[in-house]
Design a protein around this motif. Structure first.
Motif, PDB file in Angstrom:
ATOM      1  N   ILE A 265       0.940  -1.070  -0.070  1.00 48.65           N
ATOM      2  CA  ILE A 265       0.047   0.007   0.064  1.00 48.65           C
ATOM      3  C   ILE A 265       0.861   1.070  -0.013  1.00 48.65           C
ATOM      4  CG2 ILE A 265      -1.852   1.224   1.293  1.00 48.65           C
ATOM      5  CD1 ILE A 265      -2.496  -1.245   2.624  1.00 48.65           C
TER       6      ILE A 265
ATOM      7  N   SER B 274     -12.307   9.510  -2.650  1.00 47.17           N
ATOM      8  CA  SER B 274     -12.373   9.355  -1.125  1.00 47.17           C
ATOM      9  C   SER B 274     -13.165  10.835  -0.516  1.00 47.17           C
ATOM     10  CB  SER B 274     -11.058   9.192  -0.333  1.00 47.17           C
ATOM     11  OG  SER B 274     -10.759   7.911  -0.517  1.00 47.17           O
TER      12      SER B 274
ATOM     13  N   ASP C 282      -1.972   6.089   0.283  1.00 52.29           N
ATOM     14  CA  ASP C 282      -3.150   5.299   0.379  1.00 52.29           C
ATOM     15  C   ASP C 282      -3.143   5.204   1.991  1.00 52.29           C
ATOM     16  OD1 ASP C 282      -4.047   5.370  -2.172  1.00 52.29           O
ATOM     17  OD2 ASP C 282      -3.664   3.418  -2.706  1.00 52.29           O
TER      18      ASP C 282
ATOM     19  N   LEU D 191      -8.820   0.489  -1.085  1.00 49.83           N
ATOM     20  CA  LEU D 191      -7.562   0.779  -0.928  1.00 49.83           C
ATOM     21  C   LEU D 191      -6.792  -0.258  -0.451  1.00 49.83           C
ATOM     22  CD1 LEU D 191      -8.566   4.535   0.357  1.00 49.83           C
ATOM     23  CD2 LEU D 191      -7.408   4.083  -1.924  1.00 49.83           C
TER      24      LEU D 191
ATOM     25  N   ASP E 287      -7.545  11.212  -1.775  1.00 45.08           N
ATOM     26  CA  ASP E 287      -7.772  11.221  -3.190  1.00 45.08           C
ATOM     27  C   ASP E 287      -9.219  11.686  -3.569  1.00 45.08           C
ATOM     28  OD1 ASP E 287      -9.510   8.426  -3.601  1.00 45.08           O
ATOM     29  OD2 ASP E 287      -8.312   8.461  -1.676  1.00 45.08           O
TER      30      ASP E 287
END
Length: 150
Positions: free
Chosen positions: A5, A127, A9, A68, A124
């Motif tokens: 990740i 989101s 993120d 995510l 992001d």
């Protein structure tokens, strides 16, 4: 085996999880409000609707966190539990007006202000859109609650 990740993120997941915990806090707060309202109260069914909205928001946030590759929180967390129990110690709502005031305070403080503070951080676009939908709904809750108070 899931991929690594990214740092971005990870940051988004952490922020979304904090928002998710806030939704759980709201769900539990409304649980208390509903318990304190008469069955015949028109507020009671409205509060149940708001609580459903919060559960729906929690589900959307959980889903986004999983997209995510994060692990969604499953409760309001330790801090949320402490804040909830402290608020319950001091506040025994007397009547609907009191319950409305508590609900407005909770939506404003924990719902809207906390959310706005958290999303100042970089999220992001997807989101951020989700969070703005949730904020809009929370503002609707506050408008409704205030209209009932007056």
């Amino acid at each position: 085996m899931k991929g690594m990740i990214s740092i971005e993120d990870q940051h988004v997941i952490k922020t979304l999880n904090q928002l998710l915990q806030g939704q759980y806090m709201g769900v539990h707060a409304y649980e208390e409000f509903i318990k304190n309202l008469e069955d015949s109260s028109p507020l009671r069914s409205r509060f149940m609707t708001i609580q459903q909205d919060l559960k729906h928001h929690a589900a959307l946030l959980s889903e986004r966190i999983q997209q995510l590759h994060g692990t969604p929180a499953t409760s309001e967390g330790v801090i949320g539990k402490i804040e909830l129990s402290i608020s319950q110690l001091f506040d025994h709502p007397n009547g609907e007006k009191d319950i409305l005031k508590h609900a407005i305070k909770g939506e404003n403080l924990y719902g809207i202000k906390m959310t706005e503070k958290l999303v100042r951080d970089e999220l992001d676009e997807e989101s951020l859109n989700l969070v703005h939908q949730i904020l809009d709904k929370q503002r609707e809750h506050v408008d409704y609650l205030k209209s009932e108070l007056h």
